[in-house]
Design an enzyme around this catalytic site. Sequence first.
Site, PDB file in Angstrom:
ATOM      1  N   THR A  14       0.887  -1.163   0.000  1.00 56.11           N
ATOM      2  CA  THR A  14       0.000   0.000   0.000  1.00 56.11           C
ATOM      3  C   THR A  14       0.921   1.208   0.000  1.00 56.11           C
ATOM      4  O   THR A  14       2.125   1.054   0.141  1.00 56.11           O
ATOM      5  CB  THR A  14      -0.893  -0.062   1.265  1.00 56.11           C
ATOM      6  OG1 THR A  14      -1.641  -1.275   1.231  1.00 56.11           O
ATOM      7  CG2 THR A  14      -1.834   1.103   1.385  1.00 56.11           C
ATOM      8  N   THR A  38      -4.303   1.866  -2.132  1.00 55.92           N
ATOM      9  CA  THR A  38      -3.724   0.534  -2.269  1.00 55.92           C
ATOM     10  C   THR A  38      -4.339  -0.224  -3.438  1.00 55.92           C
ATOM     11  O   THR A  38      -5.427   0.117  -3.909  1.00 55.92           O
ATOM     12  CB  THR A  38      -3.960  -0.257  -0.959  1.00 55.92           C
ATOM     13  OG1 THR A  38      -3.386  -1.564  -1.073  1.00 55.92           O
ATOM     14  CG2 THR A  38      -5.439  -0.389  -0.650  1.00 55.92           C
ATOM     15  N   GLU A  69      -8.309  -6.692  -3.751  1.00 58.41           N
ATOM     16  CA  GLU A  69      -8.738  -6.307  -2.397  1.00 58.41           C
ATOM     17  C   GLU A  69      -9.784  -7.251  -1.799  1.00 58.41           C
ATOM     18  O   GLU A  69      -9.923  -7.321  -0.573  1.00 58.41           O
ATOM     19  CB  GLU A  69      -9.304  -4.886  -2.409  1.00 58.41           C
ATOM     20  CG  GLU A  69      -8.303  -3.808  -2.738  1.00 58.41           C
ATOM     21  CD  GLU A  69      -7.271  -3.590  -1.651  1.00 58.41           C
ATOM     22  OE1 GLU A  69      -7.414  -4.169  -0.566  1.00 58.41           O
ATOM     23  OE2 GLU A  69      -6.318  -2.857  -1.911  1.00 58.41           O
ATOM     24  N   SER A 101     -10.504  -3.277   6.212  1.00 56.56           N
ATOM     25  CA  SER A 101      -9.146  -2.799   5.949  1.00 56.56           C
ATOM     26  C   SER A 101      -8.486  -2.436   7.272  1.00 56.56           C
ATOM     27  O   SER A 101      -9.149  -2.307   8.305  1.00 56.56           O
ATOM     28  CB  SER A 101      -9.200  -1.566   5.038  1.00 56.56           C
ATOM     29  OG  SER A 101      -7.932  -0.953   4.924  1.00 56.56           O
ATOM     30  N   SER A 102      -7.164  -2.267   7.235  1.00 61.10           N
ATOM     31  CA  SER A 102      -6.414  -1.782   8.401  1.00 61.10           C
ATOM     32  C   SER A 102      -5.870  -0.381   8.185  1.00 61.10           C
ATOM     33  O   SER A 102      -5.131   0.142   9.035  1.00 61.10           O
ATOM     34  CB  SER A 102      -5.243  -2.722   8.710  1.00 61.10           C
ATOM     35  OG  SER A 102      -5.700  -4.004   9.051  1.00 61.10           O
ATOM     36  N   GLY A 137      -0.498  -3.585   5.336  1.00 58.90           N
ATOM     37  CA  GLY A 137      -1.532  -4.539   5.703  1.00 58.90           C
ATOM     38  C   GLY A 137      -1.966  -4.347   7.137  1.00 58.90           C
ATOM     39  O   GLY A 137      -2.121  -3.225   7.623  1.00 58.90           O
TER      40      GLY A 137
END
Length: 611
Positions: free
Chosen positions: A422, A440, A461, A488-489, A510
């Site tokens: 990302t 990303t 994704e 997502s993070s 990630g």
Amino acid sequence: MWRNQKVTKRSGIHALCAAGAAVLLVGCSAPAEAADRGGVGPSTRDSVAVGYGGAVSSVDPDATEAGMEILRSGGNAVDAAVATAAALGVTDPYSGGFGGGGYLVYYNAADGRIRTIDGRETAPAAMDEDAFLDENGEPIPFAEAVTSGLGVGVPGTPATWEYAVDSWGRKPLKQVMRPAIRLADEGFVVDTTFAEQTAANQDRFADFPETARLFMPDGRPPEPGSVLRNPDLADTYRAFVREGADVLDGEIGADIAATAADPPVDPDAARDVRPGLLTAEDVADYEVIERAPSHVEYRGLDVYSMAPSSSGGSTVGEALNIMEAARARAPYSTGDTTDTWHLMLEASKLAYADRNSYIGDPDHVDVPLRTLLSQDYADERACFVDMQTAQQAPVAPGDARDGNGCAAAGPPADNGTEGPSTTHLVTADHQGNVVSYTFTIEQTGGSGITVPNRGFLLNNELTDFEFEVADNGAGAANLPGPGKRPRSSIAPTIVLNDGEPYLALGSPGGSTIITTVLQLLVDRIDRGLTLPEAMAEPRLSQRNTPATLAEPGFFGTAQDKELSALGHTFTETSEIGAATALEFLGGRRIQAVAEPERRGGGHAAVLRSRR
């Protein structure tokens, strides 16, 4: 939700050619100054810049320069952020770009408010909970999901860029996109990181003729110092300038859907590439969502970030709240690195346990966000923190449904399989506006599939969804579903002090994004390191797993020995994250900071330098 009007004017590009570099693809080489802007290796990069008038920090010199060009022309932080991101789509295409998505956090100096854009990719309307299961009801191999049309979500980046510029920018999209269009037309100098990432994907890229043509035009990865052009992407960007996000309603959107539904694989390839479920209607119907930010107070500061569908803001926020609670229960000196990092690791375990169990797309599942971000709940979660002994992970989630953090609500859930590739950028302008933006395409190189004649890779994704619910019921919040955004993070973060910007930061990585942002905040705020010192510190990543990931520089230190004595276990990884950040020093002075070494080092710049 939002859909914008078309932008009808097209920017012209003046092509410049110069000799002296190996040229890839058809056409002239990069301009003579390209080697100075984005040459090979860290020597052309500045990881720290201090000055006035505005700032940009990204992983790449060409991209940072694109944002600076917009600031110099009178654009604001939003314009500069989109210009930088578009340039990264050229120079860092394996991390983010037109075929992906992301999250943008914006501080508006005029009203002091934080706004956020959820530009996360969405699942096709035809995607059900069992989409990643085979005919026997077993999860398909993860690698097959990564390199497939099945893992491709509807891109959210084009709509994010248009929404941000039209809502909060000062310049037209035509001008904002101009540096990236020029960069794609004229080319950029390949650095070592780009060459290595291409080499790591060589076997995969070779199975897709369009990807191989674009990124390995001689049948092999480009050499550092050569020049790579992407005229197809320049044309895609020109179409975007003319039509805005509505470009996805036409041929480009149809091409995205067709490429995902029937990936163009080399007939001689041995790889079995699964078809996807995307339709042209899925792509055309995409809409970004402007969400309320996550918010916690920490040591007198206001920390704002991204709310679900990302788990970034809530997990960082909960961990900070737990640290605040534990500190009140057992006061200690924040100058003690071992105590501070021990508390950070313990809080991270607890926050990740809740993240893994409760966070999903809030438009599809009930996320107890108010509880997860409340100090009362964190006070209860802190009952598990012992300053003398490490908890043995994985630990159980708290009962966030009933607001009881000291009661186990069930067995631990898995972290998921979120990819590490990302990219993050930060910008600021002379008016005081600030942007923190992470975007990303998931794994390095995304799906590996390039849309023919469009110049960009498609994301993978949808592999961020859980493929199945565990026997203990864990993972249900993040199962696939029609139109659903995978968890997502990503954690683009802006910190205010008395209502004024203090820090802006974020990182790729990630699920380690959360721990990278958390550690940067802890090292800067609690330990009192300068921002460049915090950026250079060895990183740890504890995500409710038995062992904590640690970079090589951590091992053999006093903290390694002392934390191990408390019961922490560490396993080595080469690097964690690749952050960029800003600090507002007072008197309108800005410090822009990028990585000095990770991913080859980033590049920070200010409008008017003052060392």
